[in-house]
Structure formats: C-alpha cells, structure tokens
Design a protein around this motif. Structure first.
Motif, PDB file in Angstrom:
ATOM      1  N   ASN A 100       0.873  -1.168   0.000  1.00  0.00           N
ATOM      2  CA  ASN A 100       0.000   0.000   0.000  1.00  0.00           C
ATOM      3  C   ASN A 100       0.910   1.216   0.000  1.00  0.00           C
ATOM      4  N   ASN A 102       0.813   5.463  -0.437  1.00  0.00           N
ATOM      5  CA  ASN A 102      -0.034   6.642  -0.551  1.00  0.00           C
ATOM      6  C   ASN A 102       0.790   7.696  -1.263  1.00  0.00           C
ATOM      7  N   GLU A 422      -8.372  -2.373   5.535  1.00  0.00           N
ATOM      8  CA  GLU A 422      -8.373  -0.993   5.066  1.00  0.00           C
ATOM      9  C   GLU A 422      -9.111  -0.957   3.726  1.00  0.00           C
ATOM     10  N   ARG A 649     -13.424  10.217   7.708  1.00  0.00           N
ATOM     11  CA  ARG A 649     -12.167  10.652   7.106  1.00  0.00           C
ATOM     12  C   ARG A 649     -12.467  11.375   5.803  1.00  0.00           C
ATOM     13  N   GLU A 654      -6.610  14.100   3.088  1.00  0.00           N
ATOM     14  CA  GLU A 654      -5.401  13.302   3.340  1.00  0.00           C
ATOM     15  C   GLU A 654      -4.387  13.489   2.213  1.00  0.00           C
TER      16      GLU A 654
HETATM   17  C1  LIG Z   1      -1.939   5.208   3.769  1.00  0.00           C
HETATM   18  O1  LIG Z   1      -2.936   5.983   4.383  1.00  0.00           O
HETATM   19  C2  LIG Z   1      -3.819   5.258   5.240  1.00  0.00           C
HETATM   20  C3  LIG Z   1      -4.847   6.224   5.745  1.00  0.00           C
HETATM   21  O2  LIG Z   1      -4.264   7.343   6.352  1.00  0.00           O
HETATM   22  C4  LIG Z   1      -3.042   4.593   6.355  1.00  0.00           C
HETATM   23  O3  LIG Z   1      -3.919   3.817   7.135  1.00  0.00           O
HETATM   24  C5  LIG Z   1      -1.974   3.703   5.747  1.00  0.00           C
HETATM   25  O4  LIG Z   1      -1.201   3.148   6.763  1.00  0.00           O
HETATM   26  C6  LIG Z   1      -1.093   4.522   4.824  1.00  0.00           C
HETATM   27  N1  LIG Z   1      -0.162   3.609   4.186  1.00  0.00           N
HETATM   28  C7  LIG Z   1       1.148   3.781   4.214  1.00  0.00           C
HETATM   29  C8  LIG Z   1       1.975   2.770   3.514  1.00  0.00           C
HETATM   30  O5  LIG Z   1       1.678   4.716   4.788  1.00  0.00           O
END
Ligand SMILES: *[C@@H]1O[C@H](CO)[C@@H](O)[C@H](O)[C@H]1NC(C)=O
Ligand SMILES: *[C@@H]1O[C@H](CO)[C@@H](O)[C@H](O)[C@H]1NC(C)=O
Length: 668
Positions: A100, A102, A422, A649, A654
């Motif tokens: 994952n 972001n 998630e 959220r 974000e």
């Molecule tokens: C990406 O954002 C989500 C929501 O804020 C968070 O839960 C998740 O840990 C984040 N992923 C990374 C790899 O930082």
C-alpha cells in the motif's frame, strides 16, 4: 544403491501427496530429502496437476516444460494457493495485502505486466508522472525498484504489449497536451529508465496497441478513429461507412479496437464495425460491414478455453450483465452471436414491487477487465452499495469463462470482501488491473492510494519475478529518456473563490465564451459564476465525476469543455448551456431531465430552436457503467466525510496533507 533408489522413488510418490509447503519444509530434514524435493519430474507432475484443475499457465512464461525447476516450484506454489481459492467458492475471500503506497497524485491509469511490473500513471493540475513498481523488489517502506519519469500531459488512456522481450507502452495524453507517447522501460547504464520510442502530437485516446499499430480515437480534438504506426511514424486513415462519422452514434469515441484475420474491428456502444486492410500506396482501413448490438458499456477481448482459433470473442458489460460476443467466419460473411453468461444482480428496492428510485437505475456490474490468458475476468459489483444497504460496500468479483465445448453457459464467480481491512476505495474512480494466473490485483484511486493484493498466498509474500527480465532490451540502446523532473502542464489554473478579476482573466475560464455564437435571442456568453449553477466552473473541470468528467466517461466526448452560451429557459427553472469540446458543439438542457444534445459539424446546421431543438440531436450515454462510478463516488465520499457507517475521514484532505493538490476546486 538399489535400496536408496527405491527409497527416492517412494519419497517422490509421498511428496506428490503432500502440500507444497510441507515438501519445502522436508527439504531441510536431510540431504536425501533435499535432493528428492528438487527433482524436476516432481515439479512437472505437480504443475500438470494444478493446470488440470483450475490453474492457468501465465501466458508470458511460455511452456512449463521449458522452465527451470526453481521457477516451476515457485509457480506451483502460487497457482495452487490461487486455485484453492477458486474451489472455495462461493465464500467471499479476503486477499492478503502486498503493498500500500499513498502518493500525492491521483492515479488515472495502471497496468500490471508479467505479474511483476506495475505501471502507474498519476497526475494533478501541475504535474503528470509515469511510475513503474517492480513488485519483486519493492517494499512498502523502501523506494527500491521504483522508477519514475514525467510526462507533458495527464494520462487518460493506455495500452501495453510485450514486443520482442520488452514492454511497450502507448499512452494517450490529454486534453491539455494531446499526444500519444510510445515508451519502454529499459536499462541504461544498468539502471531502469523510461525511454521514448515515438510520439505523435495531436493523436490521442489509445484503444489498441498491436505491434507497430496504435489505434487512436481522437485526432486534433475531433473524435476520428485512426491508426498511428509508431515504427514508420505514419498515420493510416480509417474510411468510415458511407454516412460518415457525423451521426450521433459515431460522434463519440469507440470502446475498443482490435485486429482479427487481417481486419480491423471497432467496437462502439451499439455496433461492431469491421474494416478491411487495404495496402496501396499507404495503408488504409476501409469499412466492410457492421453489426448492431444491444447497448455495450464496456468490452474486452477474451479467449474462452476450447475456442476455435478462427473465432473472435469479446466479453462485454451490458445492462443485463456479462455477455459473451462471438464473431465467426461463415460462408462468405461473418456471423455474430451474443449470449448472457452472468446476469447482473437486480437493484435492491425497499419493498417488493417498488420502482427503482430515480438516479438509482445505474448498472450493478462495472469495471470489467479480462486477464492476459483471456480466460478470466474481473469486475466490480455494486449490488451491496445501493441506498438501501445498511453497510454499503463494493465487491471485487472474478470469474472464469465457460469453455466453449462444455455447453455450459454460465460463469463461475468468486468475490472479495475488504471487510475488516483498510478500504482500498475502489469507489474513488479506481484503475484496476490483475494477473489472472498468479492472482495479483492492483488498485489505484483518485486519492493517490495504491494497493496491491495477493490472492496467491495466505500471508503477504513478495512475489518473485517469474518471467525473464523484460527491461533487458535487445538491439541498440535508446537515448531519448524522459525527464526526471516535473514538466509544466499546458493548463491554465482553475478559478477559486478568492481570485481577483485579473487572476480570473488568466484562469481556465478566460477560454470560455470566445466563439461568438450568441446569435439566438436571449443567450448570454458563458462567464464564470461565483455561485451554484451550471455555469460555475466547478462542474466543468473534468475532475472525478463532475459534468466535464461525465461528458468524457458517460457520453464519449473527451476533451476540455469550453462553455460558450447560457440561457435561463422560459419557465425560469431550467438552464441551458452550449459548449464546445474539440470541434463539436453540444447543448445541455435541464428541461424535464438532463440531456446532452449534439450538433453536426456542418456550420450551416448550427441552429437552435428554443423548446424543441430540431437541429441538435440527443446523445445517448455510451457507457452507462460510468454513471455507476459517478453515483458511488458521490455516495461513498459523502459517507466517509460524514462518518456514516464508516470511520470519518476525508481522502482528499489526506492527499492534501501528503503535499498533494486535489484536482480543480474540489475542496468544498
Ligand atoms: C496510507 O494511508 C492510510 C490512511 O491514512 C493509512 O492507514 C496507511 O497506513 C497509509 N499507508 C502507508 C503505507 O503509509
Ligand atoms: C492536426 O494539427 C496539426 C498541427 O496543427 C496539423 O499539422 C495537421 O495537419 C492536423 N491534422 C489533421 C488531420 O487535421
């Protein structure tokens, strides 16, 4: 010696009965086990067994007999896990999360190649990036194995093909910098970089990549299908049927182009067109015949097991569900068949017999993808996300096409829930791709979130690269690499509420109302309105799910929407707007219901009669499933922001806090 030999044979037979994990554990027990568990015939037998159940051989690996034993072993392991999940039907499965990330840019397109290279196009108002994640080396907390380059425009469409052992991408950019870019990922001084193979300015909206041929739907802002040959850098015309392209059903961009038996096939929302290839001084594609089809929202080429090699198959999403379309060469002609293989679920209503509420009549299935094998498909089900669902959620579905010889006409389906995980926000106008053999699914959304799921292992295990290194390019090195720093996008800023008149004059709105078409009565030139109404810029930015986006995705008119004239209608309630996209004028009328109408390109036909526009004609949606995306985006965004049934959220906020800029002026 004889005894030892016998022991090995028996051990091998025993191994065949054991789970793959146990075979690998046994390896550590003794030297004899270590030898026996690496015997090639063991892994050949095991792979055959998986392939005769539900396993699929990844198309990019060639024949299993030619693979090294270590690769076979990795393959058996993955295929077995994934196949097991198929057999556990119908219980929804939760996949393991591999990665994952972001990011601060909206993902607009992605493609997974050979189960290992994940290409992701992401952009915002000011920059556009193409990235490649090497899944065998990337980890969530290190940037190893990730290659980026910058593009001069946002990626709207793209196709990838492996050609001579390297990955060729054809990316359709636009509208701010309409061009098709042909690129590859290759090694320069031992480092992977994006290199340019060719580029064609003015052509964009890529619908096909087949060898040197790139099928494009937009040329200099007009919806004119044509072929770009990136090796010879020439454009080949597609000669349409006698009544041309200026009829409502052909004013829009098609869904797909493909080559079949020397013919070019173009699929539109209500027709399949066949063109002959004519090689004269220059190649052209000349209209041969067409088949009228029931409304098609999305379509992909597929290859059901057992099909005859002469037959062409498509999997399509219609209002009924998943349909299999077949074109078969008959006696001097081509025969067309269409059959429903999976019915979409009905819309949930409050009470039996109630009508589906207005605006809720969108298709329940959308987001169709067919895997590399052509035998498995992936799509999204919105059946549990309607207004009457207590805990609305989307389901990712996968299904295997029924073999043509089986007489079976229904699809086996497995589905995924993200319950307790998630939420990857598939509702965020997600781009999705998958490897149908290995069971790897990649999802990227407009909030810049990127997820890779693994259906091929219980725990998230970094998938090894099974194919040859597709970045090791044969032939002379390419020197044209892409910039590693952002390129300015050729786009004026969006207006915002606190802009002065001077700032407004250099914003996107400054391009509105410039065509001097205000010749009909009470019409006024379109201006930016700092109020809630259709002539507010907010609706026409082309950001996720606004009117500009819908014109592109639902109605098939991609491009910048330039408002020209507005009028309040006779009853004082409705508003009508004339606007231009490329060279096409369109009208939005809110009388009774919202409708889009289009004018012919012939300037003599550009007339408007109030109340009953005779000169402009109704444009029907070409992609009803894009309405599903639009509804779900609005519903889920509001639910999350309001904390309704899910943690409160705001994914745009974000993205903003990660340094990103939400597109347009979406920050309400
Ligand atoms: C990406 O954002 C989500 C929501 O804020 C968070 O839960 C998740 O840990 C984040 N992923 C990374 C790899 O930082
Ligand atoms: C497209 O635009 C380019 C540049 O303005 C021009 O050279 C070319 O002839 C145009 N092509 C067509 C088909 O109109």
């Amino acid at each position: 010696m004889a005894l030892a030999q016998l022991n090995n044979d028996i051990l091998l037979l025993v191994c065949l009965e054991l789970p793959v994990d146990t075979i690998q554990t046994l390896r550590q027990v003794s030297r004899v086990f270590s030898v026996v568990t690496r015997v090639r015939s063991l892994w050949i037998t095991l792979i055959r067994r998986v392939l005769t159940t539900n396993g699929l051989m990844p198309s990019y690996l060639g024949h299993y007999e030619e693979l090294e034993t270590s690769v076979l072993e990795l393959l058996v392991r993955r295929l077995e896990h994934f196949t097991e999940k198929w057999e556990r039907d119908p219980t929804p499965i939760s996949p393991a999360t591999l990665f994952n990330y972001n990011t601060s840019l909206s993902v607009t397109w992605l493609k997974l190649v050979a189960g290992n290279w994940l290409f992701v196009a992401s952009s915002d108002e000011t920059e556009s990036k193409i990235s490649c994640y090497d899944l065998s080396t990337a980890t969530p907390d290190s940037m190893n194995g990730i290659v980026h380059a910058y593009l001069p425009g946002r990626v709207r469409t793209g196709r990838v093909e492996v050609q001579d052992g390297s990955m060729v991408l054809a990316l359709g950019l636009g509208p701010e910098s309409a061009a098709v870019h042909i690129l590859t990922l290759c090694k320069v001084s031992g480092q992977n970089v994006f290199c340019e193979l060719a580029r064609c300015e003015g052509s964009t909206y890529v619908l096909m990549l087949s060898g040197s041929l790139v099928g494009c739907a937009l040329r200099n802002g007009s919806n004119v299908p044509h072929i770009y040959d990136w090796k010879s850098r020439t454009i080949y015309d597609i000669i349409p049927q006698p009544d041309g392209l200026d009829v409502p059903s052909r004013r829009t961009v098609p869904h797909l182009m493909t080559k079949w038996q020397g013919k070019l096939i173009i699929i539109r929302s209500s027709a399949i067109e066949l063109y002959d290839t004519v090689y004269a001084q220059t190649t052209t594609f000349v209209f041969n015949t067409n088949f009228d089809t029931p409304s098609i929202s999305e379509v992909e080429r597929c290859a059901p097991p057992g099909r005859s090699p002469d037959t062409l198959h498509f999997l399509a999403l219609s209002s009924r569900g998943l349909e299999l379309i077949t074109l078969e060469p008959g006696a001097g002609q081509v025969d067309y068949h269409q059959s429903l293989i999976l019915e979409a679920p009905f819309h949930r209503i409050l009470n039996p017999g109630d009508p589906v509420p207005v605006g809720e009549d969108y298709p329940m299935f959308y987001g169709l993808r067919v895997g590399d094998s052509g035998q498995r498909a992936l799509w999204i089900s919105a059946a549990e996300a309607t207004i009457y669902c207590k805990n609305p959620h989307l389901r990712l579905c996968q299904g295997a096409l029924p073999p043509t010889f089986s007489g079976d006409t229904t699809m086996q389906q497995i589905s995924t829930t993200f319950a307790g995980m998630e939420d990857p926000a598939i509702w965020g106008v997600a781009s999705i791709d998958f490897d149908d053999a290995l069971g790897v699914v990649a999802i990227g959304n407009c909030f810049g979130e990127l997820w890779v799921y693994d259906f091929g292992s219980e725990r998230p295990i970094r998938p090894p690269r099974l194919s040859i290194d597709l970045t090791e390019r044969a032939g002379p090195p390419i020197t044209t690499t892409f910039p590693l720093e952002p390129l300015p996008l050729n786009k004026l800023p969006a207006p915002h509420y606190r802009m002065s008149d001077i700032e407004l004059a250099s914003s996107r709105v400054s391009r509105w109302g410039k065509d001097n078409i205000n010749t009909f009565g009470q019409w006024k030139p379109a201006k930016y309105a700092r109020r809630y109404g259709f002539s507010s810029q907010d609706f026409w930015e082309g950001v996720p799910c606004d009117f500009g986006w819908a014109l592109d995705h639902v109605y098939g008119f991609p491009g910048e929407v330039l408002l020209q004239s507005t009028i309040y209608t006779w009853d004082g309630i409705g508003e009508e707007i004339i606007f231009r996209i490329g060279d096409r004028y369109l009208l939005l009328t809110t009388e009774k219901e919202e409708h889009f109408l289009s004018w012919s390109l012939n300037p003599g036909d550009f007339l408007y009669q109030p109340n009953h526009p005779q000169s402009c004609v109704l444009q029907l949606p070409t992609c009803e499933t894009a309405r599903t995306i639009q509804m779900l985006y609005q519903r889920f965004l509001a639910h999350e922001r309001g904390g309704k049934g899910r943690p409160e959220r705001d994914r745009w906020a974000e993205l903003n806090s990660r340094g990103g800029k939400p597109p347009g002026i979406v920050m309400y």
